[in-house]
Design an enzyme around this catalytic site. Structure first.
Site, PDB file in Angstrom:
ATOM      1  NE  ARG A   1     -49.551   6.078  28.419  1.00  0.00           N
ATOM      2  CZ  ARG A   1     -49.626   6.166  29.754  1.00  0.00           C
ATOM      3  NH1 ARG A   1     -48.683   6.799  30.438  1.00  0.00           N
ATOM      4  NH2 ARG A   1     -50.617   5.617  30.390  1.00  0.00           N
TER       5      ARG A   1
ATOM      6  NE  ARG B   1     -50.632   5.091  36.352  1.00  0.00           N
ATOM      7  CZ  ARG B   1     -51.369   4.562  35.383  1.00  0.00           C
ATOM      8  NH1 ARG B   1     -52.421   3.826  35.682  1.00  0.00           N
ATOM      9  NH2 ARG B   1     -51.081   4.779  34.128  1.00  0.00           N
TER      10      ARG B   1
ATOM     11  NE  ARG C   1     -54.265   1.807  24.240  1.00  0.00           N
ATOM     12  CZ  ARG C   1     -54.442   1.439  25.501  1.00  0.00           C
ATOM     13  NH1 ARG C   1     -54.993   0.291  25.796  1.00  0.00           N
ATOM     14  NH2 ARG C   1     -54.088   2.245  26.472  1.00  0.00           N
TER      15      ARG C   1
ATOM     16  NE  ARG D   1     -48.453   2.290  33.768  1.00  0.00           N
ATOM     17  CZ  ARG D   1     -49.661   2.161  33.279  1.00  0.00           C
ATOM     18  NH1 ARG D   1     -50.633   1.670  34.021  1.00  0.00           N
ATOM     19  NH2 ARG D   1     -49.914   2.521  32.046  1.00  0.00           N
TER      20      ARG D   1
ATOM     21  CE  LYS E   1     -57.870   2.710  28.493  1.00  0.00           C
ATOM     22  NZ  LYS E   1     -57.206   4.021  28.618  1.00  0.00           N
TER      23      LYS E   1
END
Ligand code: B4P
Length: 185
Positions: free
Chosen positions: A143, A126, A90, A132, A15
């Site tokens: 998630r 990532r 969301r 992160r 996204k």
């Protein structure tokens, strides 16, 4: 003509990656709730301290906090003629709140379709590159569960406004698919 686009998809669907490119092509602001929340955490603001642990656990920040930051952002001059909302809404509560905030809030809803195993691999990559705090395997699985439970019902909620686009492949190929789907809509 005002272009009001929502970009939905599971975590790691791309996204944020695609939203920046689409917003640039269409000359509309890219409004990412994830980016705004991460900025609040990085600044150490009151909002940041409220959301930091929620995000690190892979859970959703409360509707009231997220709706408040979107309300403030959409009130800015540059959002008057259109916007690309990335990662918002969301939940059904956020979707209903958006309808209350803006008349004709939604033109098109682009849903990036990417299988769970692909997003897990992308986010683990990532994690190696950027570190992160919500990109470890346990949090990624959480998630994905949250997406299935709370966000995927929005596809039915938006019904005929939804364009589902295959999000697997090179970034430029995914972008082309999105732009072609938007041009036909
Ligand atoms: P977000 O910031 O929205 O992030 P995301 O869903 O994890 O990722 P996105 O889909 O944007 O993936 P990206 O392009 O980065 O949310 C983070 C957290 O913020 C949430 O878990 C929640 O806690 C909170 N939050 C945000 N909005 C909220 C809301 N409305 N309500 C409540 N809480 C909210 O891509 C991922 C990776 O894939 C990148 O490394 C990228 O380089 C790579 N990639 C992208 N496209 C690719 C492609 N085509 N091929 C290969 N790799 C690709």
């Amino acid at each position: 003509m005002a272009r009001r686009i929502l970009l939905l998809g599971p975590p790691g669907a791309g996204k944020g990656t695609q939203a920046a490119l689409i917003a640039n092509a269409l000359h509309v602001p890219h409004i990412s709730t994830g980016d705004m929340l991460r900025a609040a955490v990085a600044e150490g603001s009151d909002l940041g301290s409220q959301v930091e642990s929620v995000m690190a656990a892979g859970d959703l920040v409360s509707d009231s906090l997220v709706v408040a930051i979107v309300d403030e952002r959409l009130a800015k001059e540059d959002a008057r003629c259109g916007y690309l909302l990335d990662g918002f809404p969301r939940t059904l509560g956020q979707a209903e709140a958006l309808n209350d905030l803006v008349i004709d809030a939604i033109g098109t809803v682009v849903v990036l379709d990417v299988a769970s195993e692909v997003v897990v691999q992308r986010l683990l990559k990532r994690a190696e590159e950027e570190g992160r705090s919500d990109d470890n395997e346990e949090t990624i699985r959480r998630r994905l569960e949250v997406y299935e439970a709370d966000t995927s019902p929005l596809v039915n909620f938006y019904g005929a406004a939804v364009l589902t686009v295959d999000g697997v492949g090179a970034v430029d190929d995914v972008l082309s698919r999105i732009m072609i789907a938007l041009a036909k809509s």
